[in-house]
Write an enzyme that holds these catalytic residues in place. Structure first.
Site, PDB file in Angstrom:
ATOM      1  N   GLU A  68     160.002 -12.444  50.444  1.00  0.00           N
ATOM      2  CA  GLU A  68     159.141 -12.907  51.539  1.00  0.00           C
ATOM      3  C   GLU A  68     159.305 -14.416  51.656  1.00  0.00           C
ATOM      4  O   GLU A  68     159.158 -15.144  50.670  1.00  0.00           O
ATOM      5  CB  GLU A  68     157.677 -12.525  51.244  1.00  0.00           C
ATOM      6  CG  GLU A  68     156.658 -13.023  52.242  1.00  0.00           C
ATOM      7  CD  GLU A  68     156.931 -12.588  53.680  1.00  0.00           C
ATOM      8  OE1 GLU A  68     156.923 -11.382  53.964  1.00  0.00           O
ATOM      9  OE2 GLU A  68     157.184 -13.494  54.529  1.00  0.00           O
ATOM     10  N   ASP A 117     160.234  -8.483  62.285  1.00  0.00           N
ATOM     11  CA  ASP A 117     159.993  -9.188  63.545  1.00  0.00           C
ATOM     12  C   ASP A 117     160.928  -8.635  64.632  1.00  0.00           C
ATOM     13  O   ASP A 117     162.146  -8.656  64.461  1.00  0.00           O
ATOM     14  CB  ASP A 117     160.267 -10.681  63.312  1.00  0.00           C
ATOM     15  CG  ASP A 117     159.779 -11.530  64.469  1.00  0.00           C
ATOM     16  OD1 ASP A 117     159.656 -10.980  65.579  1.00  0.00           O
ATOM     17  OD2 ASP A 117     159.530 -12.724  64.253  1.00  0.00           O
ATOM     18  N   ASP A 153     156.679  -0.223  64.627  1.00  0.00           N
ATOM     19  CA  ASP A 153     155.912   0.336  65.748  1.00  0.00           C
ATOM     20  C   ASP A 153     156.574  -0.067  67.061  1.00  0.00           C
ATOM     21  O   ASP A 153     156.165   0.390  68.119  1.00  0.00           O
ATOM     22  CB  ASP A 153     154.468  -0.176  65.732  1.00  0.00           C
ATOM     23  CG  ASP A 153     154.408  -1.692  65.867  1.00  0.00           C
ATOM     24  OD1 ASP A 153     155.376  -2.364  65.442  1.00  0.00           O
ATOM     25  OD2 ASP A 153     153.409  -2.216  66.389  1.00  0.00           O
ATOM     26  N   GLU A 191     149.853  -3.401  55.609  1.00  0.00           N
ATOM     27  CA  GLU A 191     148.635  -3.946  56.231  1.00  0.00           C
ATOM     28  C   GLU A 191     148.760  -3.863  57.752  1.00  0.00           C
ATOM     29  O   GLU A 191     147.850  -3.446  58.457  1.00  0.00           O
ATOM     30  CB  GLU A 191     148.426  -5.426  55.862  1.00  0.00           C
ATOM     31  CG  GLU A 191     147.858  -5.666  54.490  1.00  0.00           C
ATOM     32  CD  GLU A 191     148.948  -5.809  53.439  1.00  0.00           C
ATOM     33  OE1 GLU A 191     150.127  -5.583  53.767  1.00  0.00           O
ATOM     34  OE2 GLU A 191     148.611  -6.125  52.284  1.00  0.00           O
ATOM     35  N   TYR A 192     149.928  -4.261  58.230  1.00  0.00           N
ATOM     36  CA  TYR A 192     150.184  -4.299  59.668  1.00  0.00           C
ATOM     37  C   TYR A 192     150.034  -2.902  60.272  1.00  0.00           C
ATOM     38  O   TYR A 192     149.379  -2.699  61.296  1.00  0.00           O
ATOM     39  CB  TYR A 192     151.602  -4.840  59.897  1.00  0.00           C
ATOM     40  CG  TYR A 192     151.999  -4.897  61.340  1.00  0.00           C
ATOM     41  CD1 TYR A 192     151.775  -6.035  62.098  1.00  0.00           C
ATOM     42  CD2 TYR A 192     152.599  -3.795  61.952  1.00  0.00           C
ATOM     43  CE1 TYR A 192     152.132  -6.075  63.436  1.00  0.00           C
ATOM     44  CE2 TYR A 192     152.953  -3.825  63.289  1.00  0.00           C
ATOM     45  CZ  TYR A 192     152.725  -4.962  64.027  1.00  0.00           C
ATOM     46  OH  TYR A 192     153.075  -4.997  65.342  1.00  0.00           O
ATOM     47  N   GLU A 193     150.626  -1.942  59.583  1.00  0.00           N
ATOM     48  CA  GLU A 193     150.619  -0.550  60.054  1.00  0.00           C
ATOM     49  C   GLU A 193     149.185  -0.025  60.142  1.00  0.00           C
ATOM     50  O   GLU A 193     148.794   0.600  61.131  1.00  0.00           O
ATOM     51  CB  GLU A 193     151.450   0.285  59.071  1.00  0.00           C
ATOM     52  CG  GLU A 193     151.671   1.716  59.451  1.00  0.00           C
ATOM     53  CD  GLU A 193     152.617   2.395  58.452  1.00  0.00           C
ATOM     54  OE1 GLU A 193     153.104   1.706  57.518  1.00  0.00           O
ATOM     55  OE2 GLU A 193     152.861   3.593  58.606  1.00  0.00           O
TER      56      GLU A 193
END
Ligand code: PLP
Length: 637
Positions: A68, A117, A153, A191-193
């Site tokens: 990361e 991204d 997504d 987390e994003y999902e």
């Protein structure tokens, strides 16, 4: 979303020195030792670490490296690892540039890319983590059997990724465009999902692997021997049918017609091996005017052809559904258009294990793959159970499914689905969730040589009553019916539940035609139009075809009777151009037969005999030759 910078970051990082790798290039080639010989998985862009912390806790048998570039974000990830206490994760606080600087070839076993991204601007495509250059790089550090598992997504990024996979000669091992509806796939939410999946877009996931371990890599060669872009396709050096037919012709030139059995080509030939052409049709062709063949036909076909071919395809059947027609150059074009418009890039198309070989190439050419169900069960009945299993399996991961059934007189078996089989198919499709879009393409290439016109079309009443989520399409070829093989003429017809779906069918298939071959040949369309506008002509054509159909039936019967007498097993046969003999080593059998002047076509688990191209006399002799050759091979093996 920008992350707030964490205060005193350097100080906070010191706490995690034991799980931080600041200089990954220093460990290059030594990761296995650090991992205690466990399989190594990399997550590129671990974010706040929910995924890596849960995955590493679930799989202590593996070792994980989280990468990361945003150090404030990565601090959150390391905090999570501290609390799960698994000791099988390390962190690299950098953005990736060239993974080859950090890992030696084959050092990593799998790579996760989660919600990378999307970088939607075209000029940033090269920077996307699934750009072909990046994919290529991943596979240099991945070991044998290594996979990249990507989820997002973002529809644009996902479809871009599929194209990049194909452009890289890689393969899709698994794909779904609705991951959260696939509870059997082990999914750990990021987390994003968790936060954004409820907001509309489905989560998509694809597992990428090498194609049969092979990579077309010519960069290192001193002499360039390949210029083609393979785009994920397997392209053989020779077409099986035309290759075998070429060898048969060479043998015949040397040994004579009586000593050669050329049962390779799927065209109707007379007893001397000459192509049969319906004389009634030939006559009309000779009387065509210049304009009849020189002018462009409308892309979807001339209005007269569309009307005539509807009668030809449907016979006396009066459809309930809304019928639209699009002309294509041969049934091949109809199959191509159906795949282009009713499946997504990367999808699997379903058909029976005994099938016409080009289905696979037509699917592969368009970035789809072919999945098969066993056509027959142990008792030689149409295998509805396996059909159901595969339909359900594929509709679990795909929102849509294109099914191809080639009947009546299937190539290569000669099997025709009975009405009972059709009711079984209907039952299964009726049981599929209405949200799944299913297209049932019935390839009726041999219908007019399979039996009486209206009997062979009885199945239409069944597919015409399927539920609204199933669109039946008929691929009707003029190649056999009008002996138009080289004239390239066919039509695809839909039986849609409502006018909107029918109009859409016409629009999208016409668009695909325009984008592939533009207009189909006009001359054969005019010929068919003329036949259907003139009762006398129609009767002549029907009568002539009936005569040849009878010859074909006699040939099939002759082979069948001899095979039965010799106890030579056949794949269930009803009628048509082909008969198939099951055999485990078909290449060996074909080779041995070719030495005796017998030319057949190798199938996956058998050999195909074209009874359409040999005399009744040869059909009678052939089973014994095949049986003897099998016995000889059994003695050798
Ligand atoms: N479908 C099957 C099962 C076939 O065997 C063939 C040709 O051999 C076709 C479709 C397409 O033929 P064409 O494109 O000549 O109409």
């Amino acid at each position: 979303m920008r992350q707030r910078k964490v205060k005193n970051l350097e100080q906070k990082y010191e706490v995690y020195n034991d799980i931080l790798v600041y200089e990954p290039s220093e460990i290059r080639g030594k990761w296995k030792k650090l991992a205690g010989d466990r399989p190594i998985y990399l997550e590129v862009g671990c974010g706040k670490g929910k995924f890596i912390s849960e995955l590493s806790a679930l799989h202590p048998e593996n070792f994980y490296i989280a990468v990361e570039g945003n150090r404030s974000v990565m601090l959150r990830a390391m905090e999570k690892i501290e609390t799960n206490g698994t000791g099988n994760v390390v962190f690299i606080p950098h953005f990736i540039e060239n993974l080859n600087d950090w890992f030696t070839p084959g050092e990593v076993d799998g790579i996760y890319l989660n919600f990378s991204d999307p970088l939607p601007k075209n000029y940033t495509a090269k920077k996307r983590l699934t750009h072909r250059d990046k994919l290529k790089q991943y596979f240099t550090i991945l070991g044998k059997g290594g996979q990249v598992i990507f989820k997002t997504d973002n529809t644009g990024l996902f479809e871009f990724t599929i194209q990049e996979i194909l452009a890289s000669d890689l393969e899709i091992a698994e794909i779904t465009r609705d991951l959260h509806n696939c509870p059997w796939i082990e999914n750990i939410e990021t987390e994003y999902e968790a936060k954004f999946s409820g907001l509309g877009e489905n989560i998509k996931r694809v597992v990428i692997r090498r194609r049969n371990g092979e990579a077309k890599e010519n960069a290192q060669m001193t002499q360039i021997t390949s210029m083609a872009a393979y785009n994920g396709r397997n392209i053989p050096t020779e077409d099986k049918v035309f290759g075998a037919s070429g060898r048969a012709k060479a043998y015949l030139a040397k040994h004579g017609h009586e000593n050669t059995i050329n049962a390779t080509i799927g065209s109707l030939l007379d007893d001397d091996g000459n192509l049969i052409v319906l004389s009634s049709v030939e006559e009309i062709v000779h009387n065509l005017s210049g304009a009849d063949f020189a002018e462009y036909a409308p892309i979807a076909g001339t209005p007269g052809f569309k009307k005539a071919v509807t009668k030809a395809a449907l016979g006396n059947y009066e459809p309930n559904g809304f019928v639209k027609v699009v002309a294509t150059p041969g049934g091949t074009g109809s199959i191509r258009n159906a795949i282009a418009n009713y499946s997504c890039l990367g999808d699997s198309i379903l058909t029976h294990n005994w099938h016409w070989g080009p289905y696979k190439s037509i699917a592969g050419e368009q970035g789809r793959s072919l999945e098969t169900f066993e056509m027959f069960d142990e008792d030689g009945n149409f295998n509805l159970a396996d059909f159901e299993y595969k339909v359900k399996k594929l509709t679990r991961t795909q929102d849509r499914l294109l099914i191809i059934l080639n009947t009546p007189a299937n190539n290569p078996t000669g099997y025709s689905l009975s009405m009972e089989d059709w009711y079984g198919v209907k039952n299964i499709l009726d049981g599929i969730d209405l949200e799944k879009k299913i297209v049932l393409l019935v390839d009726v290439a041999y219908i007019d040589f399979a039996g009486e016109t209206n009997e062979t079309r009885e199945f239409l009443s069944v597919i015409d009553t399927l539920r609204s989520n199933v669109l039946p399409i008929i691929a009707y070829s003029a190649s056999k019916t009008f002996t138009f093989y080289g004239f390239r003429c066919a039509a695809m017809l839909c039986l849609a539940h409502n006018p909107e779906v029918a109009e859409e069918f016409e629009r999208v298939c016409t668009f695909s035609s325009r984008a592939s071959w533009s207009n189909s040949p006009r001359a054969p369309q005019i010929v068919i139009e003329k036949i259907y506008n003139d009762n006398n002509l129609m009767r002549r054509v029907d009568k002539e075809r009936a005569k040849y159909r009878e010859i074909l039936q006699r040939r099939g019967k002759a082979f069948e009777e001899e095979a039965a007498a010799l106890r030579l097993q056949m794949v269930p046969f009803r009628s048509g151009f082909f008969i198939t003999i099951p055999y485990d080593n078909p290449a060996l059998l074909c080779q041995a037969l070719e030495k005796k002047g017998v030319f057949l076509i190798e199938q996956n688990q058998g050999v195909r005999v074209s009874v359409a191209s040999i005399s009744e006399d040869k059909c009678r002799k052939l089973p014994a030759i095949i049986k003897d050759t099998m016995d000889e091979l059994a003695g050798v093996l």
